[in-house]
Write a protein that holds these residues in place. Structure first.
Motif, PDB file in Angstrom:
ATOM      1  N   PRO A  38       0.825  -1.209   0.000  1.00  0.00           N
ATOM      2  CA  PRO A  38       0.000   0.000   0.000  1.00  0.00           C
ATOM      3  C   PRO A  38       0.864   1.266   0.000  1.00  0.00           C
ATOM      4  O   PRO A  38       1.995   1.249   0.493  1.00  0.00           O
ATOM      5  N   GLY A  39       0.290   2.319  -0.532  1.00  0.00           N
ATOM      6  CA  GLY A  39       0.933   3.627  -0.428  1.00  0.00           C
ATOM      7  C   GLY A  39       1.044   3.988   1.042  1.00  0.00           C
ATOM      8  O   GLY A  39       0.194   3.601   1.845  1.00  0.00           O
ATOM      9  N   ILE A  40       2.069   4.730   1.386  1.00  0.00           N
ATOM     10  CA  ILE A  40       2.341   5.011   2.797  1.00  0.00           C
ATOM     11  C   ILE A  40       1.179   5.765   3.463  1.00  0.00           C
ATOM     12  O   ILE A  40       0.883   5.558   4.645  1.00  0.00           O
ATOM     13  N   LEU A  41       0.499   6.615   2.665  1.00  0.00           N
ATOM     14  CA  LEU A  41      -0.622   7.366   3.260  1.00  0.00           C
ATOM     15  C   LEU A  41      -1.885   6.511   3.354  1.00  0.00           C
ATOM     16  O   LEU A  41      -2.720   6.747   4.222  1.00  0.00           O
ATOM     17  N   VAL A  42      -2.000   5.511   2.471  1.00  0.00           N
ATOM     18  CA  VAL A  42      -3.113   4.561   2.580  1.00  0.00           C
ATOM     19  C   VAL A  42      -2.934   3.806   3.890  1.00  0.00           C
ATOM     20  O   VAL A  42      -3.867   3.690   4.703  1.00  0.00           O
ATOM     21  N   ALA A  43      -1.702   3.309   4.083  1.00  0.00           N
ATOM     22  CA  ALA A  43      -1.397   2.536   5.293  1.00  0.00           C
ATOM     23  C   ALA A  43      -1.620   3.379   6.541  1.00  0.00           C
ATOM     24  O   ALA A  43      -2.205   2.926   7.528  1.00  0.00           O
ATOM     25  N   LYS A  44      -1.210   4.616   6.459  1.00  0.00           N
ATOM     26  CA  LYS A  44      -1.332   5.507   7.614  1.00  0.00           C
ATOM     27  C   LYS A  44      -2.807   5.713   7.973  1.00  0.00           C
ATOM     28  O   LYS A  44      -3.188   5.666   9.155  1.00  0.00           O
ATOM     29  N   SER A  45      -3.634   5.923   6.940  1.00  0.00           N
ATOM     30  CA  SER A  45      -5.049   6.174   7.227  1.00  0.00           C
ATOM     31  C   SER A  45      -5.744   4.912   7.756  1.00  0.00           C
ATOM     32  O   SER A  45      -6.774   4.994   8.419  1.00  0.00           O
ATOM     33  N   LEU A  46      -5.143   3.750   7.463  1.00  0.00           N
ATOM     34  CA  LEU A  46      -5.728   2.505   7.996  1.00  0.00           C
ATOM     35  C   LEU A  46      -5.072   2.103   9.312  1.00  0.00           C
ATOM     36  O   LEU A  46      -5.435   1.076   9.905  1.00  0.00           O
ATOM     37  N   GLY A  47      -4.107   2.875   9.741  1.00  0.00           N
ATOM     38  CA  GLY A  47      -3.423   2.580  11.001  1.00  0.00           C
ATOM     39  C   GLY A  47      -2.448   1.420  10.876  1.00  0.00           C
ATOM     40  O   GLY A  47      -2.157   0.739  11.862  1.00  0.00           O
ATOM     41  N   VAL A  48      -1.983   1.151   9.686  1.00  0.00           N
ATOM     42  CA  VAL A  48      -1.031   0.049   9.466  1.00  0.00           C
ATOM     43  C   VAL A  48       0.365   0.619   9.334  1.00  0.00           C
ATOM     44  O   VAL A  48       0.572   1.548   8.569  1.00  0.00           O
ATOM     45  N   ASN A  49       1.298   0.082  10.087  1.00  0.00           N
ATOM     46  CA  ASN A  49       2.661   0.589   9.939  1.00  0.00           C
ATOM     47  C   ASN A  49       3.712  -0.509   9.996  1.00  0.00           C
ATOM     48  O   ASN A  49       4.892  -0.223  10.041  1.00  0.00           O
ATOM     49  N   LYS A  50       3.244  -1.737  10.013  1.00  0.00           N
ATOM     50  CA  LYS A  50       4.227  -2.837  10.088  1.00  0.00           C
ATOM     51  C   LYS A  50       4.001  -3.830   8.967  1.00  0.00           C
ATOM     52  O   LYS A  50       2.847  -4.087   8.565  1.00  0.00           O
ATOM     53  N   LYS A  51       5.080  -4.403   8.485  1.00  0.00           N
ATOM     54  CA  LYS A  51       5.024  -5.491   7.514  1.00  0.00           C
ATOM     55  C   LYS A  51       4.321  -6.684   8.149  1.00  0.00           C
ATOM     56  O   LYS A  51       4.440  -6.921   9.354  1.00  0.00           O
ATOM     57  N   GLY A  52       3.556  -7.393   7.352  1.00  0.00           N
ATOM     58  CA  GLY A  52       2.908  -8.608   7.875  1.00  0.00           C
ATOM     59  C   GLY A  52       1.487  -8.383   8.363  1.00  0.00           C
ATOM     60  O   GLY A  52       0.751  -9.341   8.628  1.00  0.00           O
ATOM     61  N   GLU A  53       1.098  -7.152   8.510  1.00  0.00           N
ATOM     62  CA  GLU A  53      -0.274  -6.892   8.966  1.00  0.00           C
ATOM     63  C   GLU A  53      -1.248  -7.252   7.850  1.00  0.00           C
ATOM     64  O   GLU A  53      -0.917  -7.174   6.668  1.00  0.00           O
ATOM     65  N   THR A  54      -2.442  -7.676   8.229  1.00  0.00           N
ATOM     66  CA  THR A  54      -3.404  -8.094   7.202  1.00  0.00           C
ATOM     67  C   THR A  54      -4.387  -6.969   6.891  1.00  0.00           C
ATOM     68  O   THR A  54      -4.753  -6.165   7.742  1.00  0.00           O
ATOM     69  N   LEU A  55      -4.790  -6.932   5.620  1.00  0.00           N
ATOM     70  CA  LEU A  55      -5.768  -5.944   5.160  1.00  0.00           C
ATOM     71  C   LEU A  55      -6.790  -6.680   4.313  1.00  0.00           C
ATOM     72  O   LEU A  55      -6.444  -7.614   3.571  1.00  0.00           O
ATOM     73  N   LEU A  56      -8.029  -6.262   4.416  1.00  0.00           N
ATOM     74  CA  LEU A  56      -9.078  -6.877   3.602  1.00  0.00           C
ATOM     75  C   LEU A  56      -9.293  -6.025   2.363  1.00  0.00           C
ATOM     76  O   LEU A  56      -9.568  -4.828   2.451  1.00  0.00           O
ATOM     77  N   LEU A  57      -9.119  -6.672   1.201  1.00  0.00           N
ATOM     78  CA  LEU A  57      -9.315  -5.943  -0.064  1.00  0.00           C
ATOM     79  C   LEU A  57     -10.711  -6.264  -0.588  1.00  0.00           C
ATOM     80  O   LEU A  57     -11.079  -7.439  -0.773  1.00  0.00           O
ATOM     81  N   VAL A  58     -11.515  -5.217  -0.779  1.00  0.00           N
ATOM     82  CA  VAL A  58     -12.891  -5.391  -1.266  1.00  0.00           C
ATOM     83  C   VAL A  58     -12.970  -4.824  -2.669  1.00  0.00           C
ATOM     84  O   VAL A  58     -12.576  -3.672  -2.895  1.00  0.00           O
ATOM     85  N   LEU A  59     -13.468  -5.660  -3.605  1.00  0.00           N
ATOM     86  CA  LEU A  59     -13.560  -5.216  -4.994  1.00  0.00           C
ATOM     87  C   LEU A  59     -14.966  -4.737  -5.321  1.00  0.00           C
ATOM     88  O   LEU A  59     -15.914  -5.051  -4.578  1.00  0.00           O
TER      89      LEU A  59
END
Lengths: 406, 222
Positions: free
Chosen positions: A161-182
């Motif tokens: 993810p883009g760094i600001l996408v990650a930031k807005s989702l509160g993700v800052n570490k490798k290995g964290e999971t994200l749900l991708l919805v299409l």
């Protein structure tokens, strides 16, 4: 010339206070030009360099007009999904790659989606890439925090993810999971393998990279691509090359200049505004120079008449006063250059979070020598212009009129 | 040899005719005084003779060459090379020292600066100003200023020295000294054309030309 320099040198020290004020005016103009130019061009060059590095120099995509054809469903053999794909993209890459100016090519599959982390969600622009090919077509890896582009190959559920996408989702570490919805409602559990940080806010706040095959699978678009990106040898020739390649395909070929046309136009306006501000400063300082030389000419009428009687030509007199203006320009430039250099040094030490079109930890400066040269040339030009009329007035004095009035 | 020849010189300023037809020849080695009351046109005549002003009518020949008053650069060259000026007021440049003022006209020539300085120092010594070469103009007395102006006028070894009321702002002692200098300079070979309204000053000259209402009314050898 020696006699002119001899007199001009003495005249420099006439009206010291006003001369100093004029010199300060020129210095401020030159300093402002150097600092503003280096800030402005620094920002613009940074932006363009990032765009050139991250974005394709040339991309091929389906023509928008194809989508807008109201009768397209009536075309024999037309399938609605054709509107969003490049048929035979492998052949297109092979064909275009034969061009001597093309350095590399890679397919993209673009889609929209939403990334979720708990209750937080973020609309994103998904870019499906083939990591091996992508490395040939862009320098995206340089903008990855852990330089882990290849991990998308081994971990097909991996996302970057883009760094600001990650930031807005509160993700800052490798290995964290994200749900991708299409858009069709399908979901995919993904794992963050790296972060993409280009410094360009527009990209970092929406872009997510994923392996192209993963995206093809989930969208049921096996083997498909809807964008082909090319890296070329000379980025400045992208527009010309795009026009040339356009002759070979019915798909739309777009250069990076065209894709970022709006930004480049804004830069032009920005440059114009900066030049106008500096122009205004230099015009004001020119009035100072004009004023002081005119005063000197009026005060030195008698001396000018004497010089003429002693054999100074009108040209000598003109040069004598022009030299005063040029001296103010030269000294003002010199001080302006020193001040400008000092300001640049100072600005580089300032640490602050710049967030706008680009993000950086301080001012991005372009410290090209050209800004100094232009600053000096402009100040000389304005000093010369400001001195011409007073110098001409002095050179056209009639010495007899002056002697008669004594 | 004729240094300067003025033929049928007329000068109009506005509607007023200042000079009404002057014919005058100055020969090498002469010390000529133009004598006249204020407003007689003597200064206007000197300005034309010094190539500072163009006549409305008539011709000027310097060293037997006709002067073209439309060529300003050429006039400047002729003034610098062949003429020297001394005015009523010293007209020295206040920013310069005595030595610099004297050297100034010679800097336009191709002469070596050292040579110019040597010539300036000789003149300064000749005029009794040796002790004051580095003084600024305002540090000099009236007489010293005028002697500096004479040195400046002589630096290029002119063919003709033009003096416009050179003692007009001096006391009698300095007037006497300046006139003695002129006499000595003339004896050393420099031709002098001096404008004055004081009859007393003409006793050092070789010829007196009286001007009245823009015309020469009398010429007398002295």
């Amino acid at each position: 010339m020696r006699h002119v320099l001899f007199v001009a040198f003495k005249l420099l020290f006439e009206r010291k206070r006003q001369t100093i004020i004029s010199i300060i005016g020129v210095s401020i103009g030159v300093c402002a030009y150097i600092v503003m130019s280096s800030l402005m061009f620094g920002f613009q060059k940074f932006f363009i360099q990032q765009v050139i590095d991250i974005e394709p120099h040339i991309k091929v995509k389906p023509k928008e007009s194809t989508n807008q054809n109201p009768h397209k469903e009536l075309i024999l053999g037309y399938k609605s999904e054709d509107k969003d794909k490049i048929m035979g993209w492998q052949d297109l890459i092979e064909n275009f790659s034969k061009h001597e100016e093309i350095k590399g090519a890679a397919p993209h599959l673009l889609a929209r989606g939403i990334l979720k982390q708990g209750i937080k969600e973020k609309p994103v622009s998904i870019v499906g890439i083939d990591p091996a090919r992508e490395a040939q077509a862009s320098v995206i890896e340089r903008f990855l925090r852990y330089k882990n582009l290849r991990e998308l190959e081994s971990n097909r559920l991996g996302v970057i993810p883009g760094i600001l996408v990650a930031k807005s989702l509160g993700v800052n570490k490798k290995g964290e999971t994200l749900l991708l919805v299409l858009p069709d409602g399908q979901t995919l559990d993904t794992k963050v393998v790296d972060f993409f940080d280009s410094g360009i806010t527009n990209l970092d706040e929406v872009r997510v990279y994923i392996h192209i095959k993963t995206l093809q699978g989930i969208l049921n678009k096996h083997g498909q691509a809807n964008e082909i990106v090319f890296k070329i040898k000379d980025v400045n020739r992208a527009e010309r090359l795009a026009r040339e390649l356009q002759q070979r395909t019915t798909y739309e070929v777009e250069s990076w200049q065209k894709a970022y046309k709006n930004f480049l136009s804004i830069f032009k306006i920005q440059n114009t505004i900066t030049f106008m501000i500096v122009f205004a400063i230099l015009v004001v300082s020119s009035f100072g120079i004009f004023n002081i030389i005119m005063m000197t000419v009026l005060e030195k009428k008698r001396d000018t008449a004497i010089l003429m009687a002693l054999g100074f030509t009108p040209r000598d007199i003109m040069l004598t006063f022009l030299l005063k203006g040029l001296f103010i320009g030269a000294l003002g430039s010199m001080i302006g250059v020193i001040l400008g250099y000092g300001m640049q040094e100072y600005l580089e030490t300032i640490r602050l979070d710049v967030e706008g079109l680009i993000r950086s930890k301080g001012f991005v400066l372009d410290r090209s020598i050209a800004h100094y040269i232009y600053g000096i040339v402009f100040s000389f030009f304005f000093s010369l212009i400001a001195s011409i009329y007073p110098a001409y007035r002095a050179s056209s004095l009639n010495p007899v009129d002056i002697f008669r009035s004594q | 040899m004729r240094i300067l020849t003025l033929t049928g010189i007329k000068k109009k300023i506005g509607s007023e005719e200042i000079l009404k037809g002057i014919d005058l020849t100055i020969n090498r080695g002469e010390f000529v005084a133009i004598l006249g009351a204020s407003g007689s046109g003597k200064s206007s005549l000197l300005y034309i003779a010094g190539l500072l002003d163009a006549p409305s009518e008539g011709e000027v020949h310097l060293l037997e060459q006709k002067v073209d008053f439309s060529k300003k650069s050429k006039l400047s060259y002729l003034r610098n090379k062949h003429l020297g000026f001394v005015f009523q007021f010293h007209f020295l440049l206040p920013e310069f020292t005595l030595l610099e003022n004297v050297m100034l006209p010679a800097l336009k020539s191709n002469k070596d600066q050292k040579e110019i300085k040597e010539r300036a120092l000789q003149l300064i010594e000749f005029l009794g100003l040796k002790e004051k070469i580095n003084r600024r103009v305002y540090q000099l007395s009236g007489g010293e200023m005028q002697r500096t102006a004479i040195a400046r006028a002589l630096i290029n070894n002119p063919e003709l020295l033009l003096a416009d009321e050179p003692t007009g702002s001096l006391d009698s002692k300095n007037t006497q000294r300046v006139m003695e200098i002129f006499k000595k300079v003339n004896e050393l070979g420099t031709t002098i054309l001096m404008v004055t309204h004081e009859l007393e000053l003409t006793r050092h000259t070789t010829r007196i030309i009286e001007v009245k209402d823009g015309l020469i009314i009398r010429q007398t050898p002295n």
